[in-house]
Motif scaffolding. Structure first.
Motif, PDB file in Angstrom:
ATOM      1  N   GLY A 107     -89.378  61.845 -12.742  1.00 32.94           N
ATOM      2  CA  GLY A 107     -89.982  62.122 -14.041  1.00 32.94           C
ATOM      3  C   GLY A 107     -90.858  63.370 -14.046  1.00 32.94           C
ATOM      4  O   GLY A 107     -91.040  63.996 -15.092  1.00 32.94           O
ATOM      5  N   LEU A 108     -91.381  63.746 -12.878  1.00 30.31           N
ATOM      6  CA  LEU A 108     -92.217  64.943 -12.778  1.00 30.31           C
ATOM      7  C   LEU A 108     -91.412  66.219 -12.547  1.00 30.31           C
ATOM      8  O   LEU A 108     -91.939  67.324 -12.673  1.00 30.31           O
ATOM      9  N   CYS A 109     -90.150  66.066 -12.187  1.00 29.24           N
ATOM     10  CA  CYS A 109     -89.329  67.225 -11.830  1.00 29.24           C
ATOM     11  C   CYS A 109     -88.934  68.050 -13.052  1.00 29.24           C
ATOM     12  O   CYS A 109     -88.669  67.517 -14.124  1.00 29.24           O
ATOM     13  N   THR A 110     -88.858  69.358 -12.850  1.00 31.69           N
ATOM     14  CA  THR A 110     -88.359  70.268 -13.889  1.00 31.69           C
ATOM     15  C   THR A 110     -87.172  71.083 -13.383  1.00 31.69           C
ATOM     16  O   THR A 110     -86.672  71.944 -14.104  1.00 31.69           O
ATOM     17  N   GLY A 111     -86.745  70.832 -12.155  1.00 33.23           N
ATOM     18  CA  GLY A 111     -85.651  71.600 -11.581  1.00 33.23           C
ATOM     19  C   GLY A 111     -84.293  71.200 -12.126  1.00 33.23           C
ATOM     20  O   GLY A 111     -84.117  70.142 -12.741  1.00 33.23           O
ATOM     21  N   ASP A 112     -83.303  72.053 -11.880  1.00 32.61           N
ATOM     22  CA  ASP A 112     -81.928  71.758 -12.279  1.00 32.61           C
ATOM     23  C   ASP A 112     -81.283  70.763 -11.331  1.00 32.61           C
ATOM     24  O   ASP A 112     -80.412  69.983 -11.723  1.00 32.61           O
ATOM     25  N   ILE A 113     -81.700  70.796 -10.069  1.00 30.11           N
ATOM     26  CA  ILE A 113     -81.143  69.955  -9.015  1.00 30.11           C
ATOM     27  C   ILE A 113     -82.287  69.183  -8.375  1.00 30.11           C
ATOM     28  O   ILE A 113     -83.374  69.730  -8.174  1.00 30.11           O
ATOM     29  N   VAL A 114     -82.034  67.918  -8.030  1.00 26.68           N
ATOM     30  CA  VAL A 114     -83.087  67.077  -7.458  1.00 26.68           C
ATOM     31  C   VAL A 114     -82.601  66.459  -6.150  1.00 26.68           C
ATOM     32  O   VAL A 114     -81.491  65.921  -6.072  1.00 26.68           O
ATOM     33  N   GLY A 115     -83.452  66.532  -5.122  1.00 23.17           N
ATOM     34  CA  GLY A 115     -83.178  65.876  -3.851  1.00 23.17           C
ATOM     35  C   GLY A 115     -84.424  65.175  -3.354  1.00 23.17           C
ATOM     36  O   GLY A 115     -85.535  65.484  -3.796  1.00 23.17           O
ATOM     37  N   GLU A 191     -79.976  66.349 -14.910  1.00 15.82           N
ATOM     38  CA  GLU A 191     -79.426  65.819 -16.153  1.00 15.82           C
ATOM     39  C   GLU A 191     -78.652  64.521 -15.923  1.00 15.82           C
ATOM     40  O   GLU A 191     -78.536  63.691 -16.828  1.00 15.82           O
ATOM     41  N   CYS A 192     -78.142  64.304 -14.702  1.00 16.34           N
ATOM     42  CA  CYS A 192     -77.445  63.054 -14.397  1.00 16.34           C
ATOM     43  C   CYS A 192     -78.425  61.894 -14.333  1.00 16.34           C
ATOM     44  O   CYS A 192     -78.113  60.772 -14.757  1.00 16.34           O
ATOM     45  N   TYR A 193     -79.625  62.143 -13.779  1.00 19.03           N
ATOM     46  CA  TYR A 193     -80.651  61.110 -13.798  1.00 19.03           C
ATOM     47  C   TYR A 193     -81.025  60.770 -15.231  1.00 19.03           C
ATOM     48  O   TYR A 193     -81.229  59.595 -15.583  1.00 19.03           O
TER      49      TYR A 193
END
Length: 282
Positions: A107-115, A191-193
């Motif tokens: 929820g805090l992320c603003t990136g295009d990709i998350v790991g 965006e998948c999340y």
């Protein structure tokens, strides 16, 4: 199964070319968010943070979710925060378990990709992020996720690999047997999340597997294997602590499959533990 992409020699060549072009131009076009969930991780989190700092990809956002640690984890986070020059954000508060904390991080992320990089793990090399971003930039096909390999080390002998977990042979048809890509190597479009949801907090230790079943089987995401060792992990994770943990994991794996439309049973899932014998390094 539709929606699944296996890697190929030509595909890797194209990825290498894109990576080389990106490195030459020094102008990354995708932000990558890395999440670390921590609780009383003072003895290991410095290694984790430093491995993020050493990544040679410039557009990284680092998110740390600290579960109100009672040791000096927060002091270590504060020590490293200025070195990220505004690219780190962190929160420290009580949570409802590791998966709730991961959802907070997403929820805090603003990136295009998350790991996700666990607080007792670290990147195996300094170019992990640089090497995976081109897969998402490939104009010939839209990739939702990438995944690769990880390896485990002994806490008292960090130079010794005790297990190598390769995701090379993963295919969605193996989900019914409890197999999934190595979770610490899994990078997904944010965006998948947003579209398919985060981690289920009603699972004790199998929510990462449930998410893989949901993403690959139910929503048929497009993913590609990257032949690379992403992460070095210390042994002693939540799902492998004792026999009771393994029993719980098997039950939750079966539940995850059934809730997402895959037939399986406990016998089929237990077979994965036989396969893990071949991952052990002596």
């Amino acid at each position: 199964m539709t929606g699944y992409l296996s890697s190929s020699r030509s595909g890797h060549s194209r990825m290498q070319h894109l990576a080389a072009t990106q490195q030459e131009e020094k102008s990354p076009t995708m932000k990558v968010s890395i999440i670390t969930v921590a609780y009383n991780s003072a003895s290991t989190i410095a290694d984790t943070i430093e491995s993020v700092l050493r990544q040679d990809y410039s557009d990284i956002e680092y998110v740390i979710v600290n579960g109100a640690s009672t040791d000096n984890t927060i002091d270590i986070i504060k020590h490293y925060e200025p070195l990220f020059q505004g690219r780190m954000k962190w929160v420290s508060e009580k949570d409802n378990g590791i998966y709730d904390a991961m959802n907070k991080g997403i929820g805090l992320c603003t990136g295009d990709i998350v790991g996700i990089l666990n607080s007792d793990d670290y990147f195996t090399s300094d170019d992990v992020i640089t090497r995976i971003v081109p897969y998402f930039l490939d104009p010939e096909r839209r990739i939702d996720a990438v995944y690769g390999d990880i390896h485990f080390i002994s806490s008292d002998r960090p130079e010794k690999t005790v297990r190598y977990y390769s995701s090379r042979f993963f295919h969605p048809r193996w989900l019914r047997f409890g197999f999934m890509p190595a979770h610490p190597s899994f990078y997904l479009r944010r965006e998948c999340y947003e579209r398919y949801g985060g981690y289920r907090t009603d699972y004790q230790i199998g929510s990462d597997y449930e998410m893989m079943v949901r993403l690959f089987h139910k929503h048929k995401i497009k993913a590609e294997y990257v032949k690379m060792d992403f992460v070095t992990m210390r042994t002693g994770g939540l799902s492998t602590r004792n026999v009771n943990s393994r029993i719980t994991l098997v039950k939750e794996d079966v539940r995850a499959c059934r809730e997402n439309g895959i037939y399986t049973n406990q016998f089929l899932v237990v077979l994965k533990f036989l396969f893990k014998i071949f991952e052990i390094r002596f």
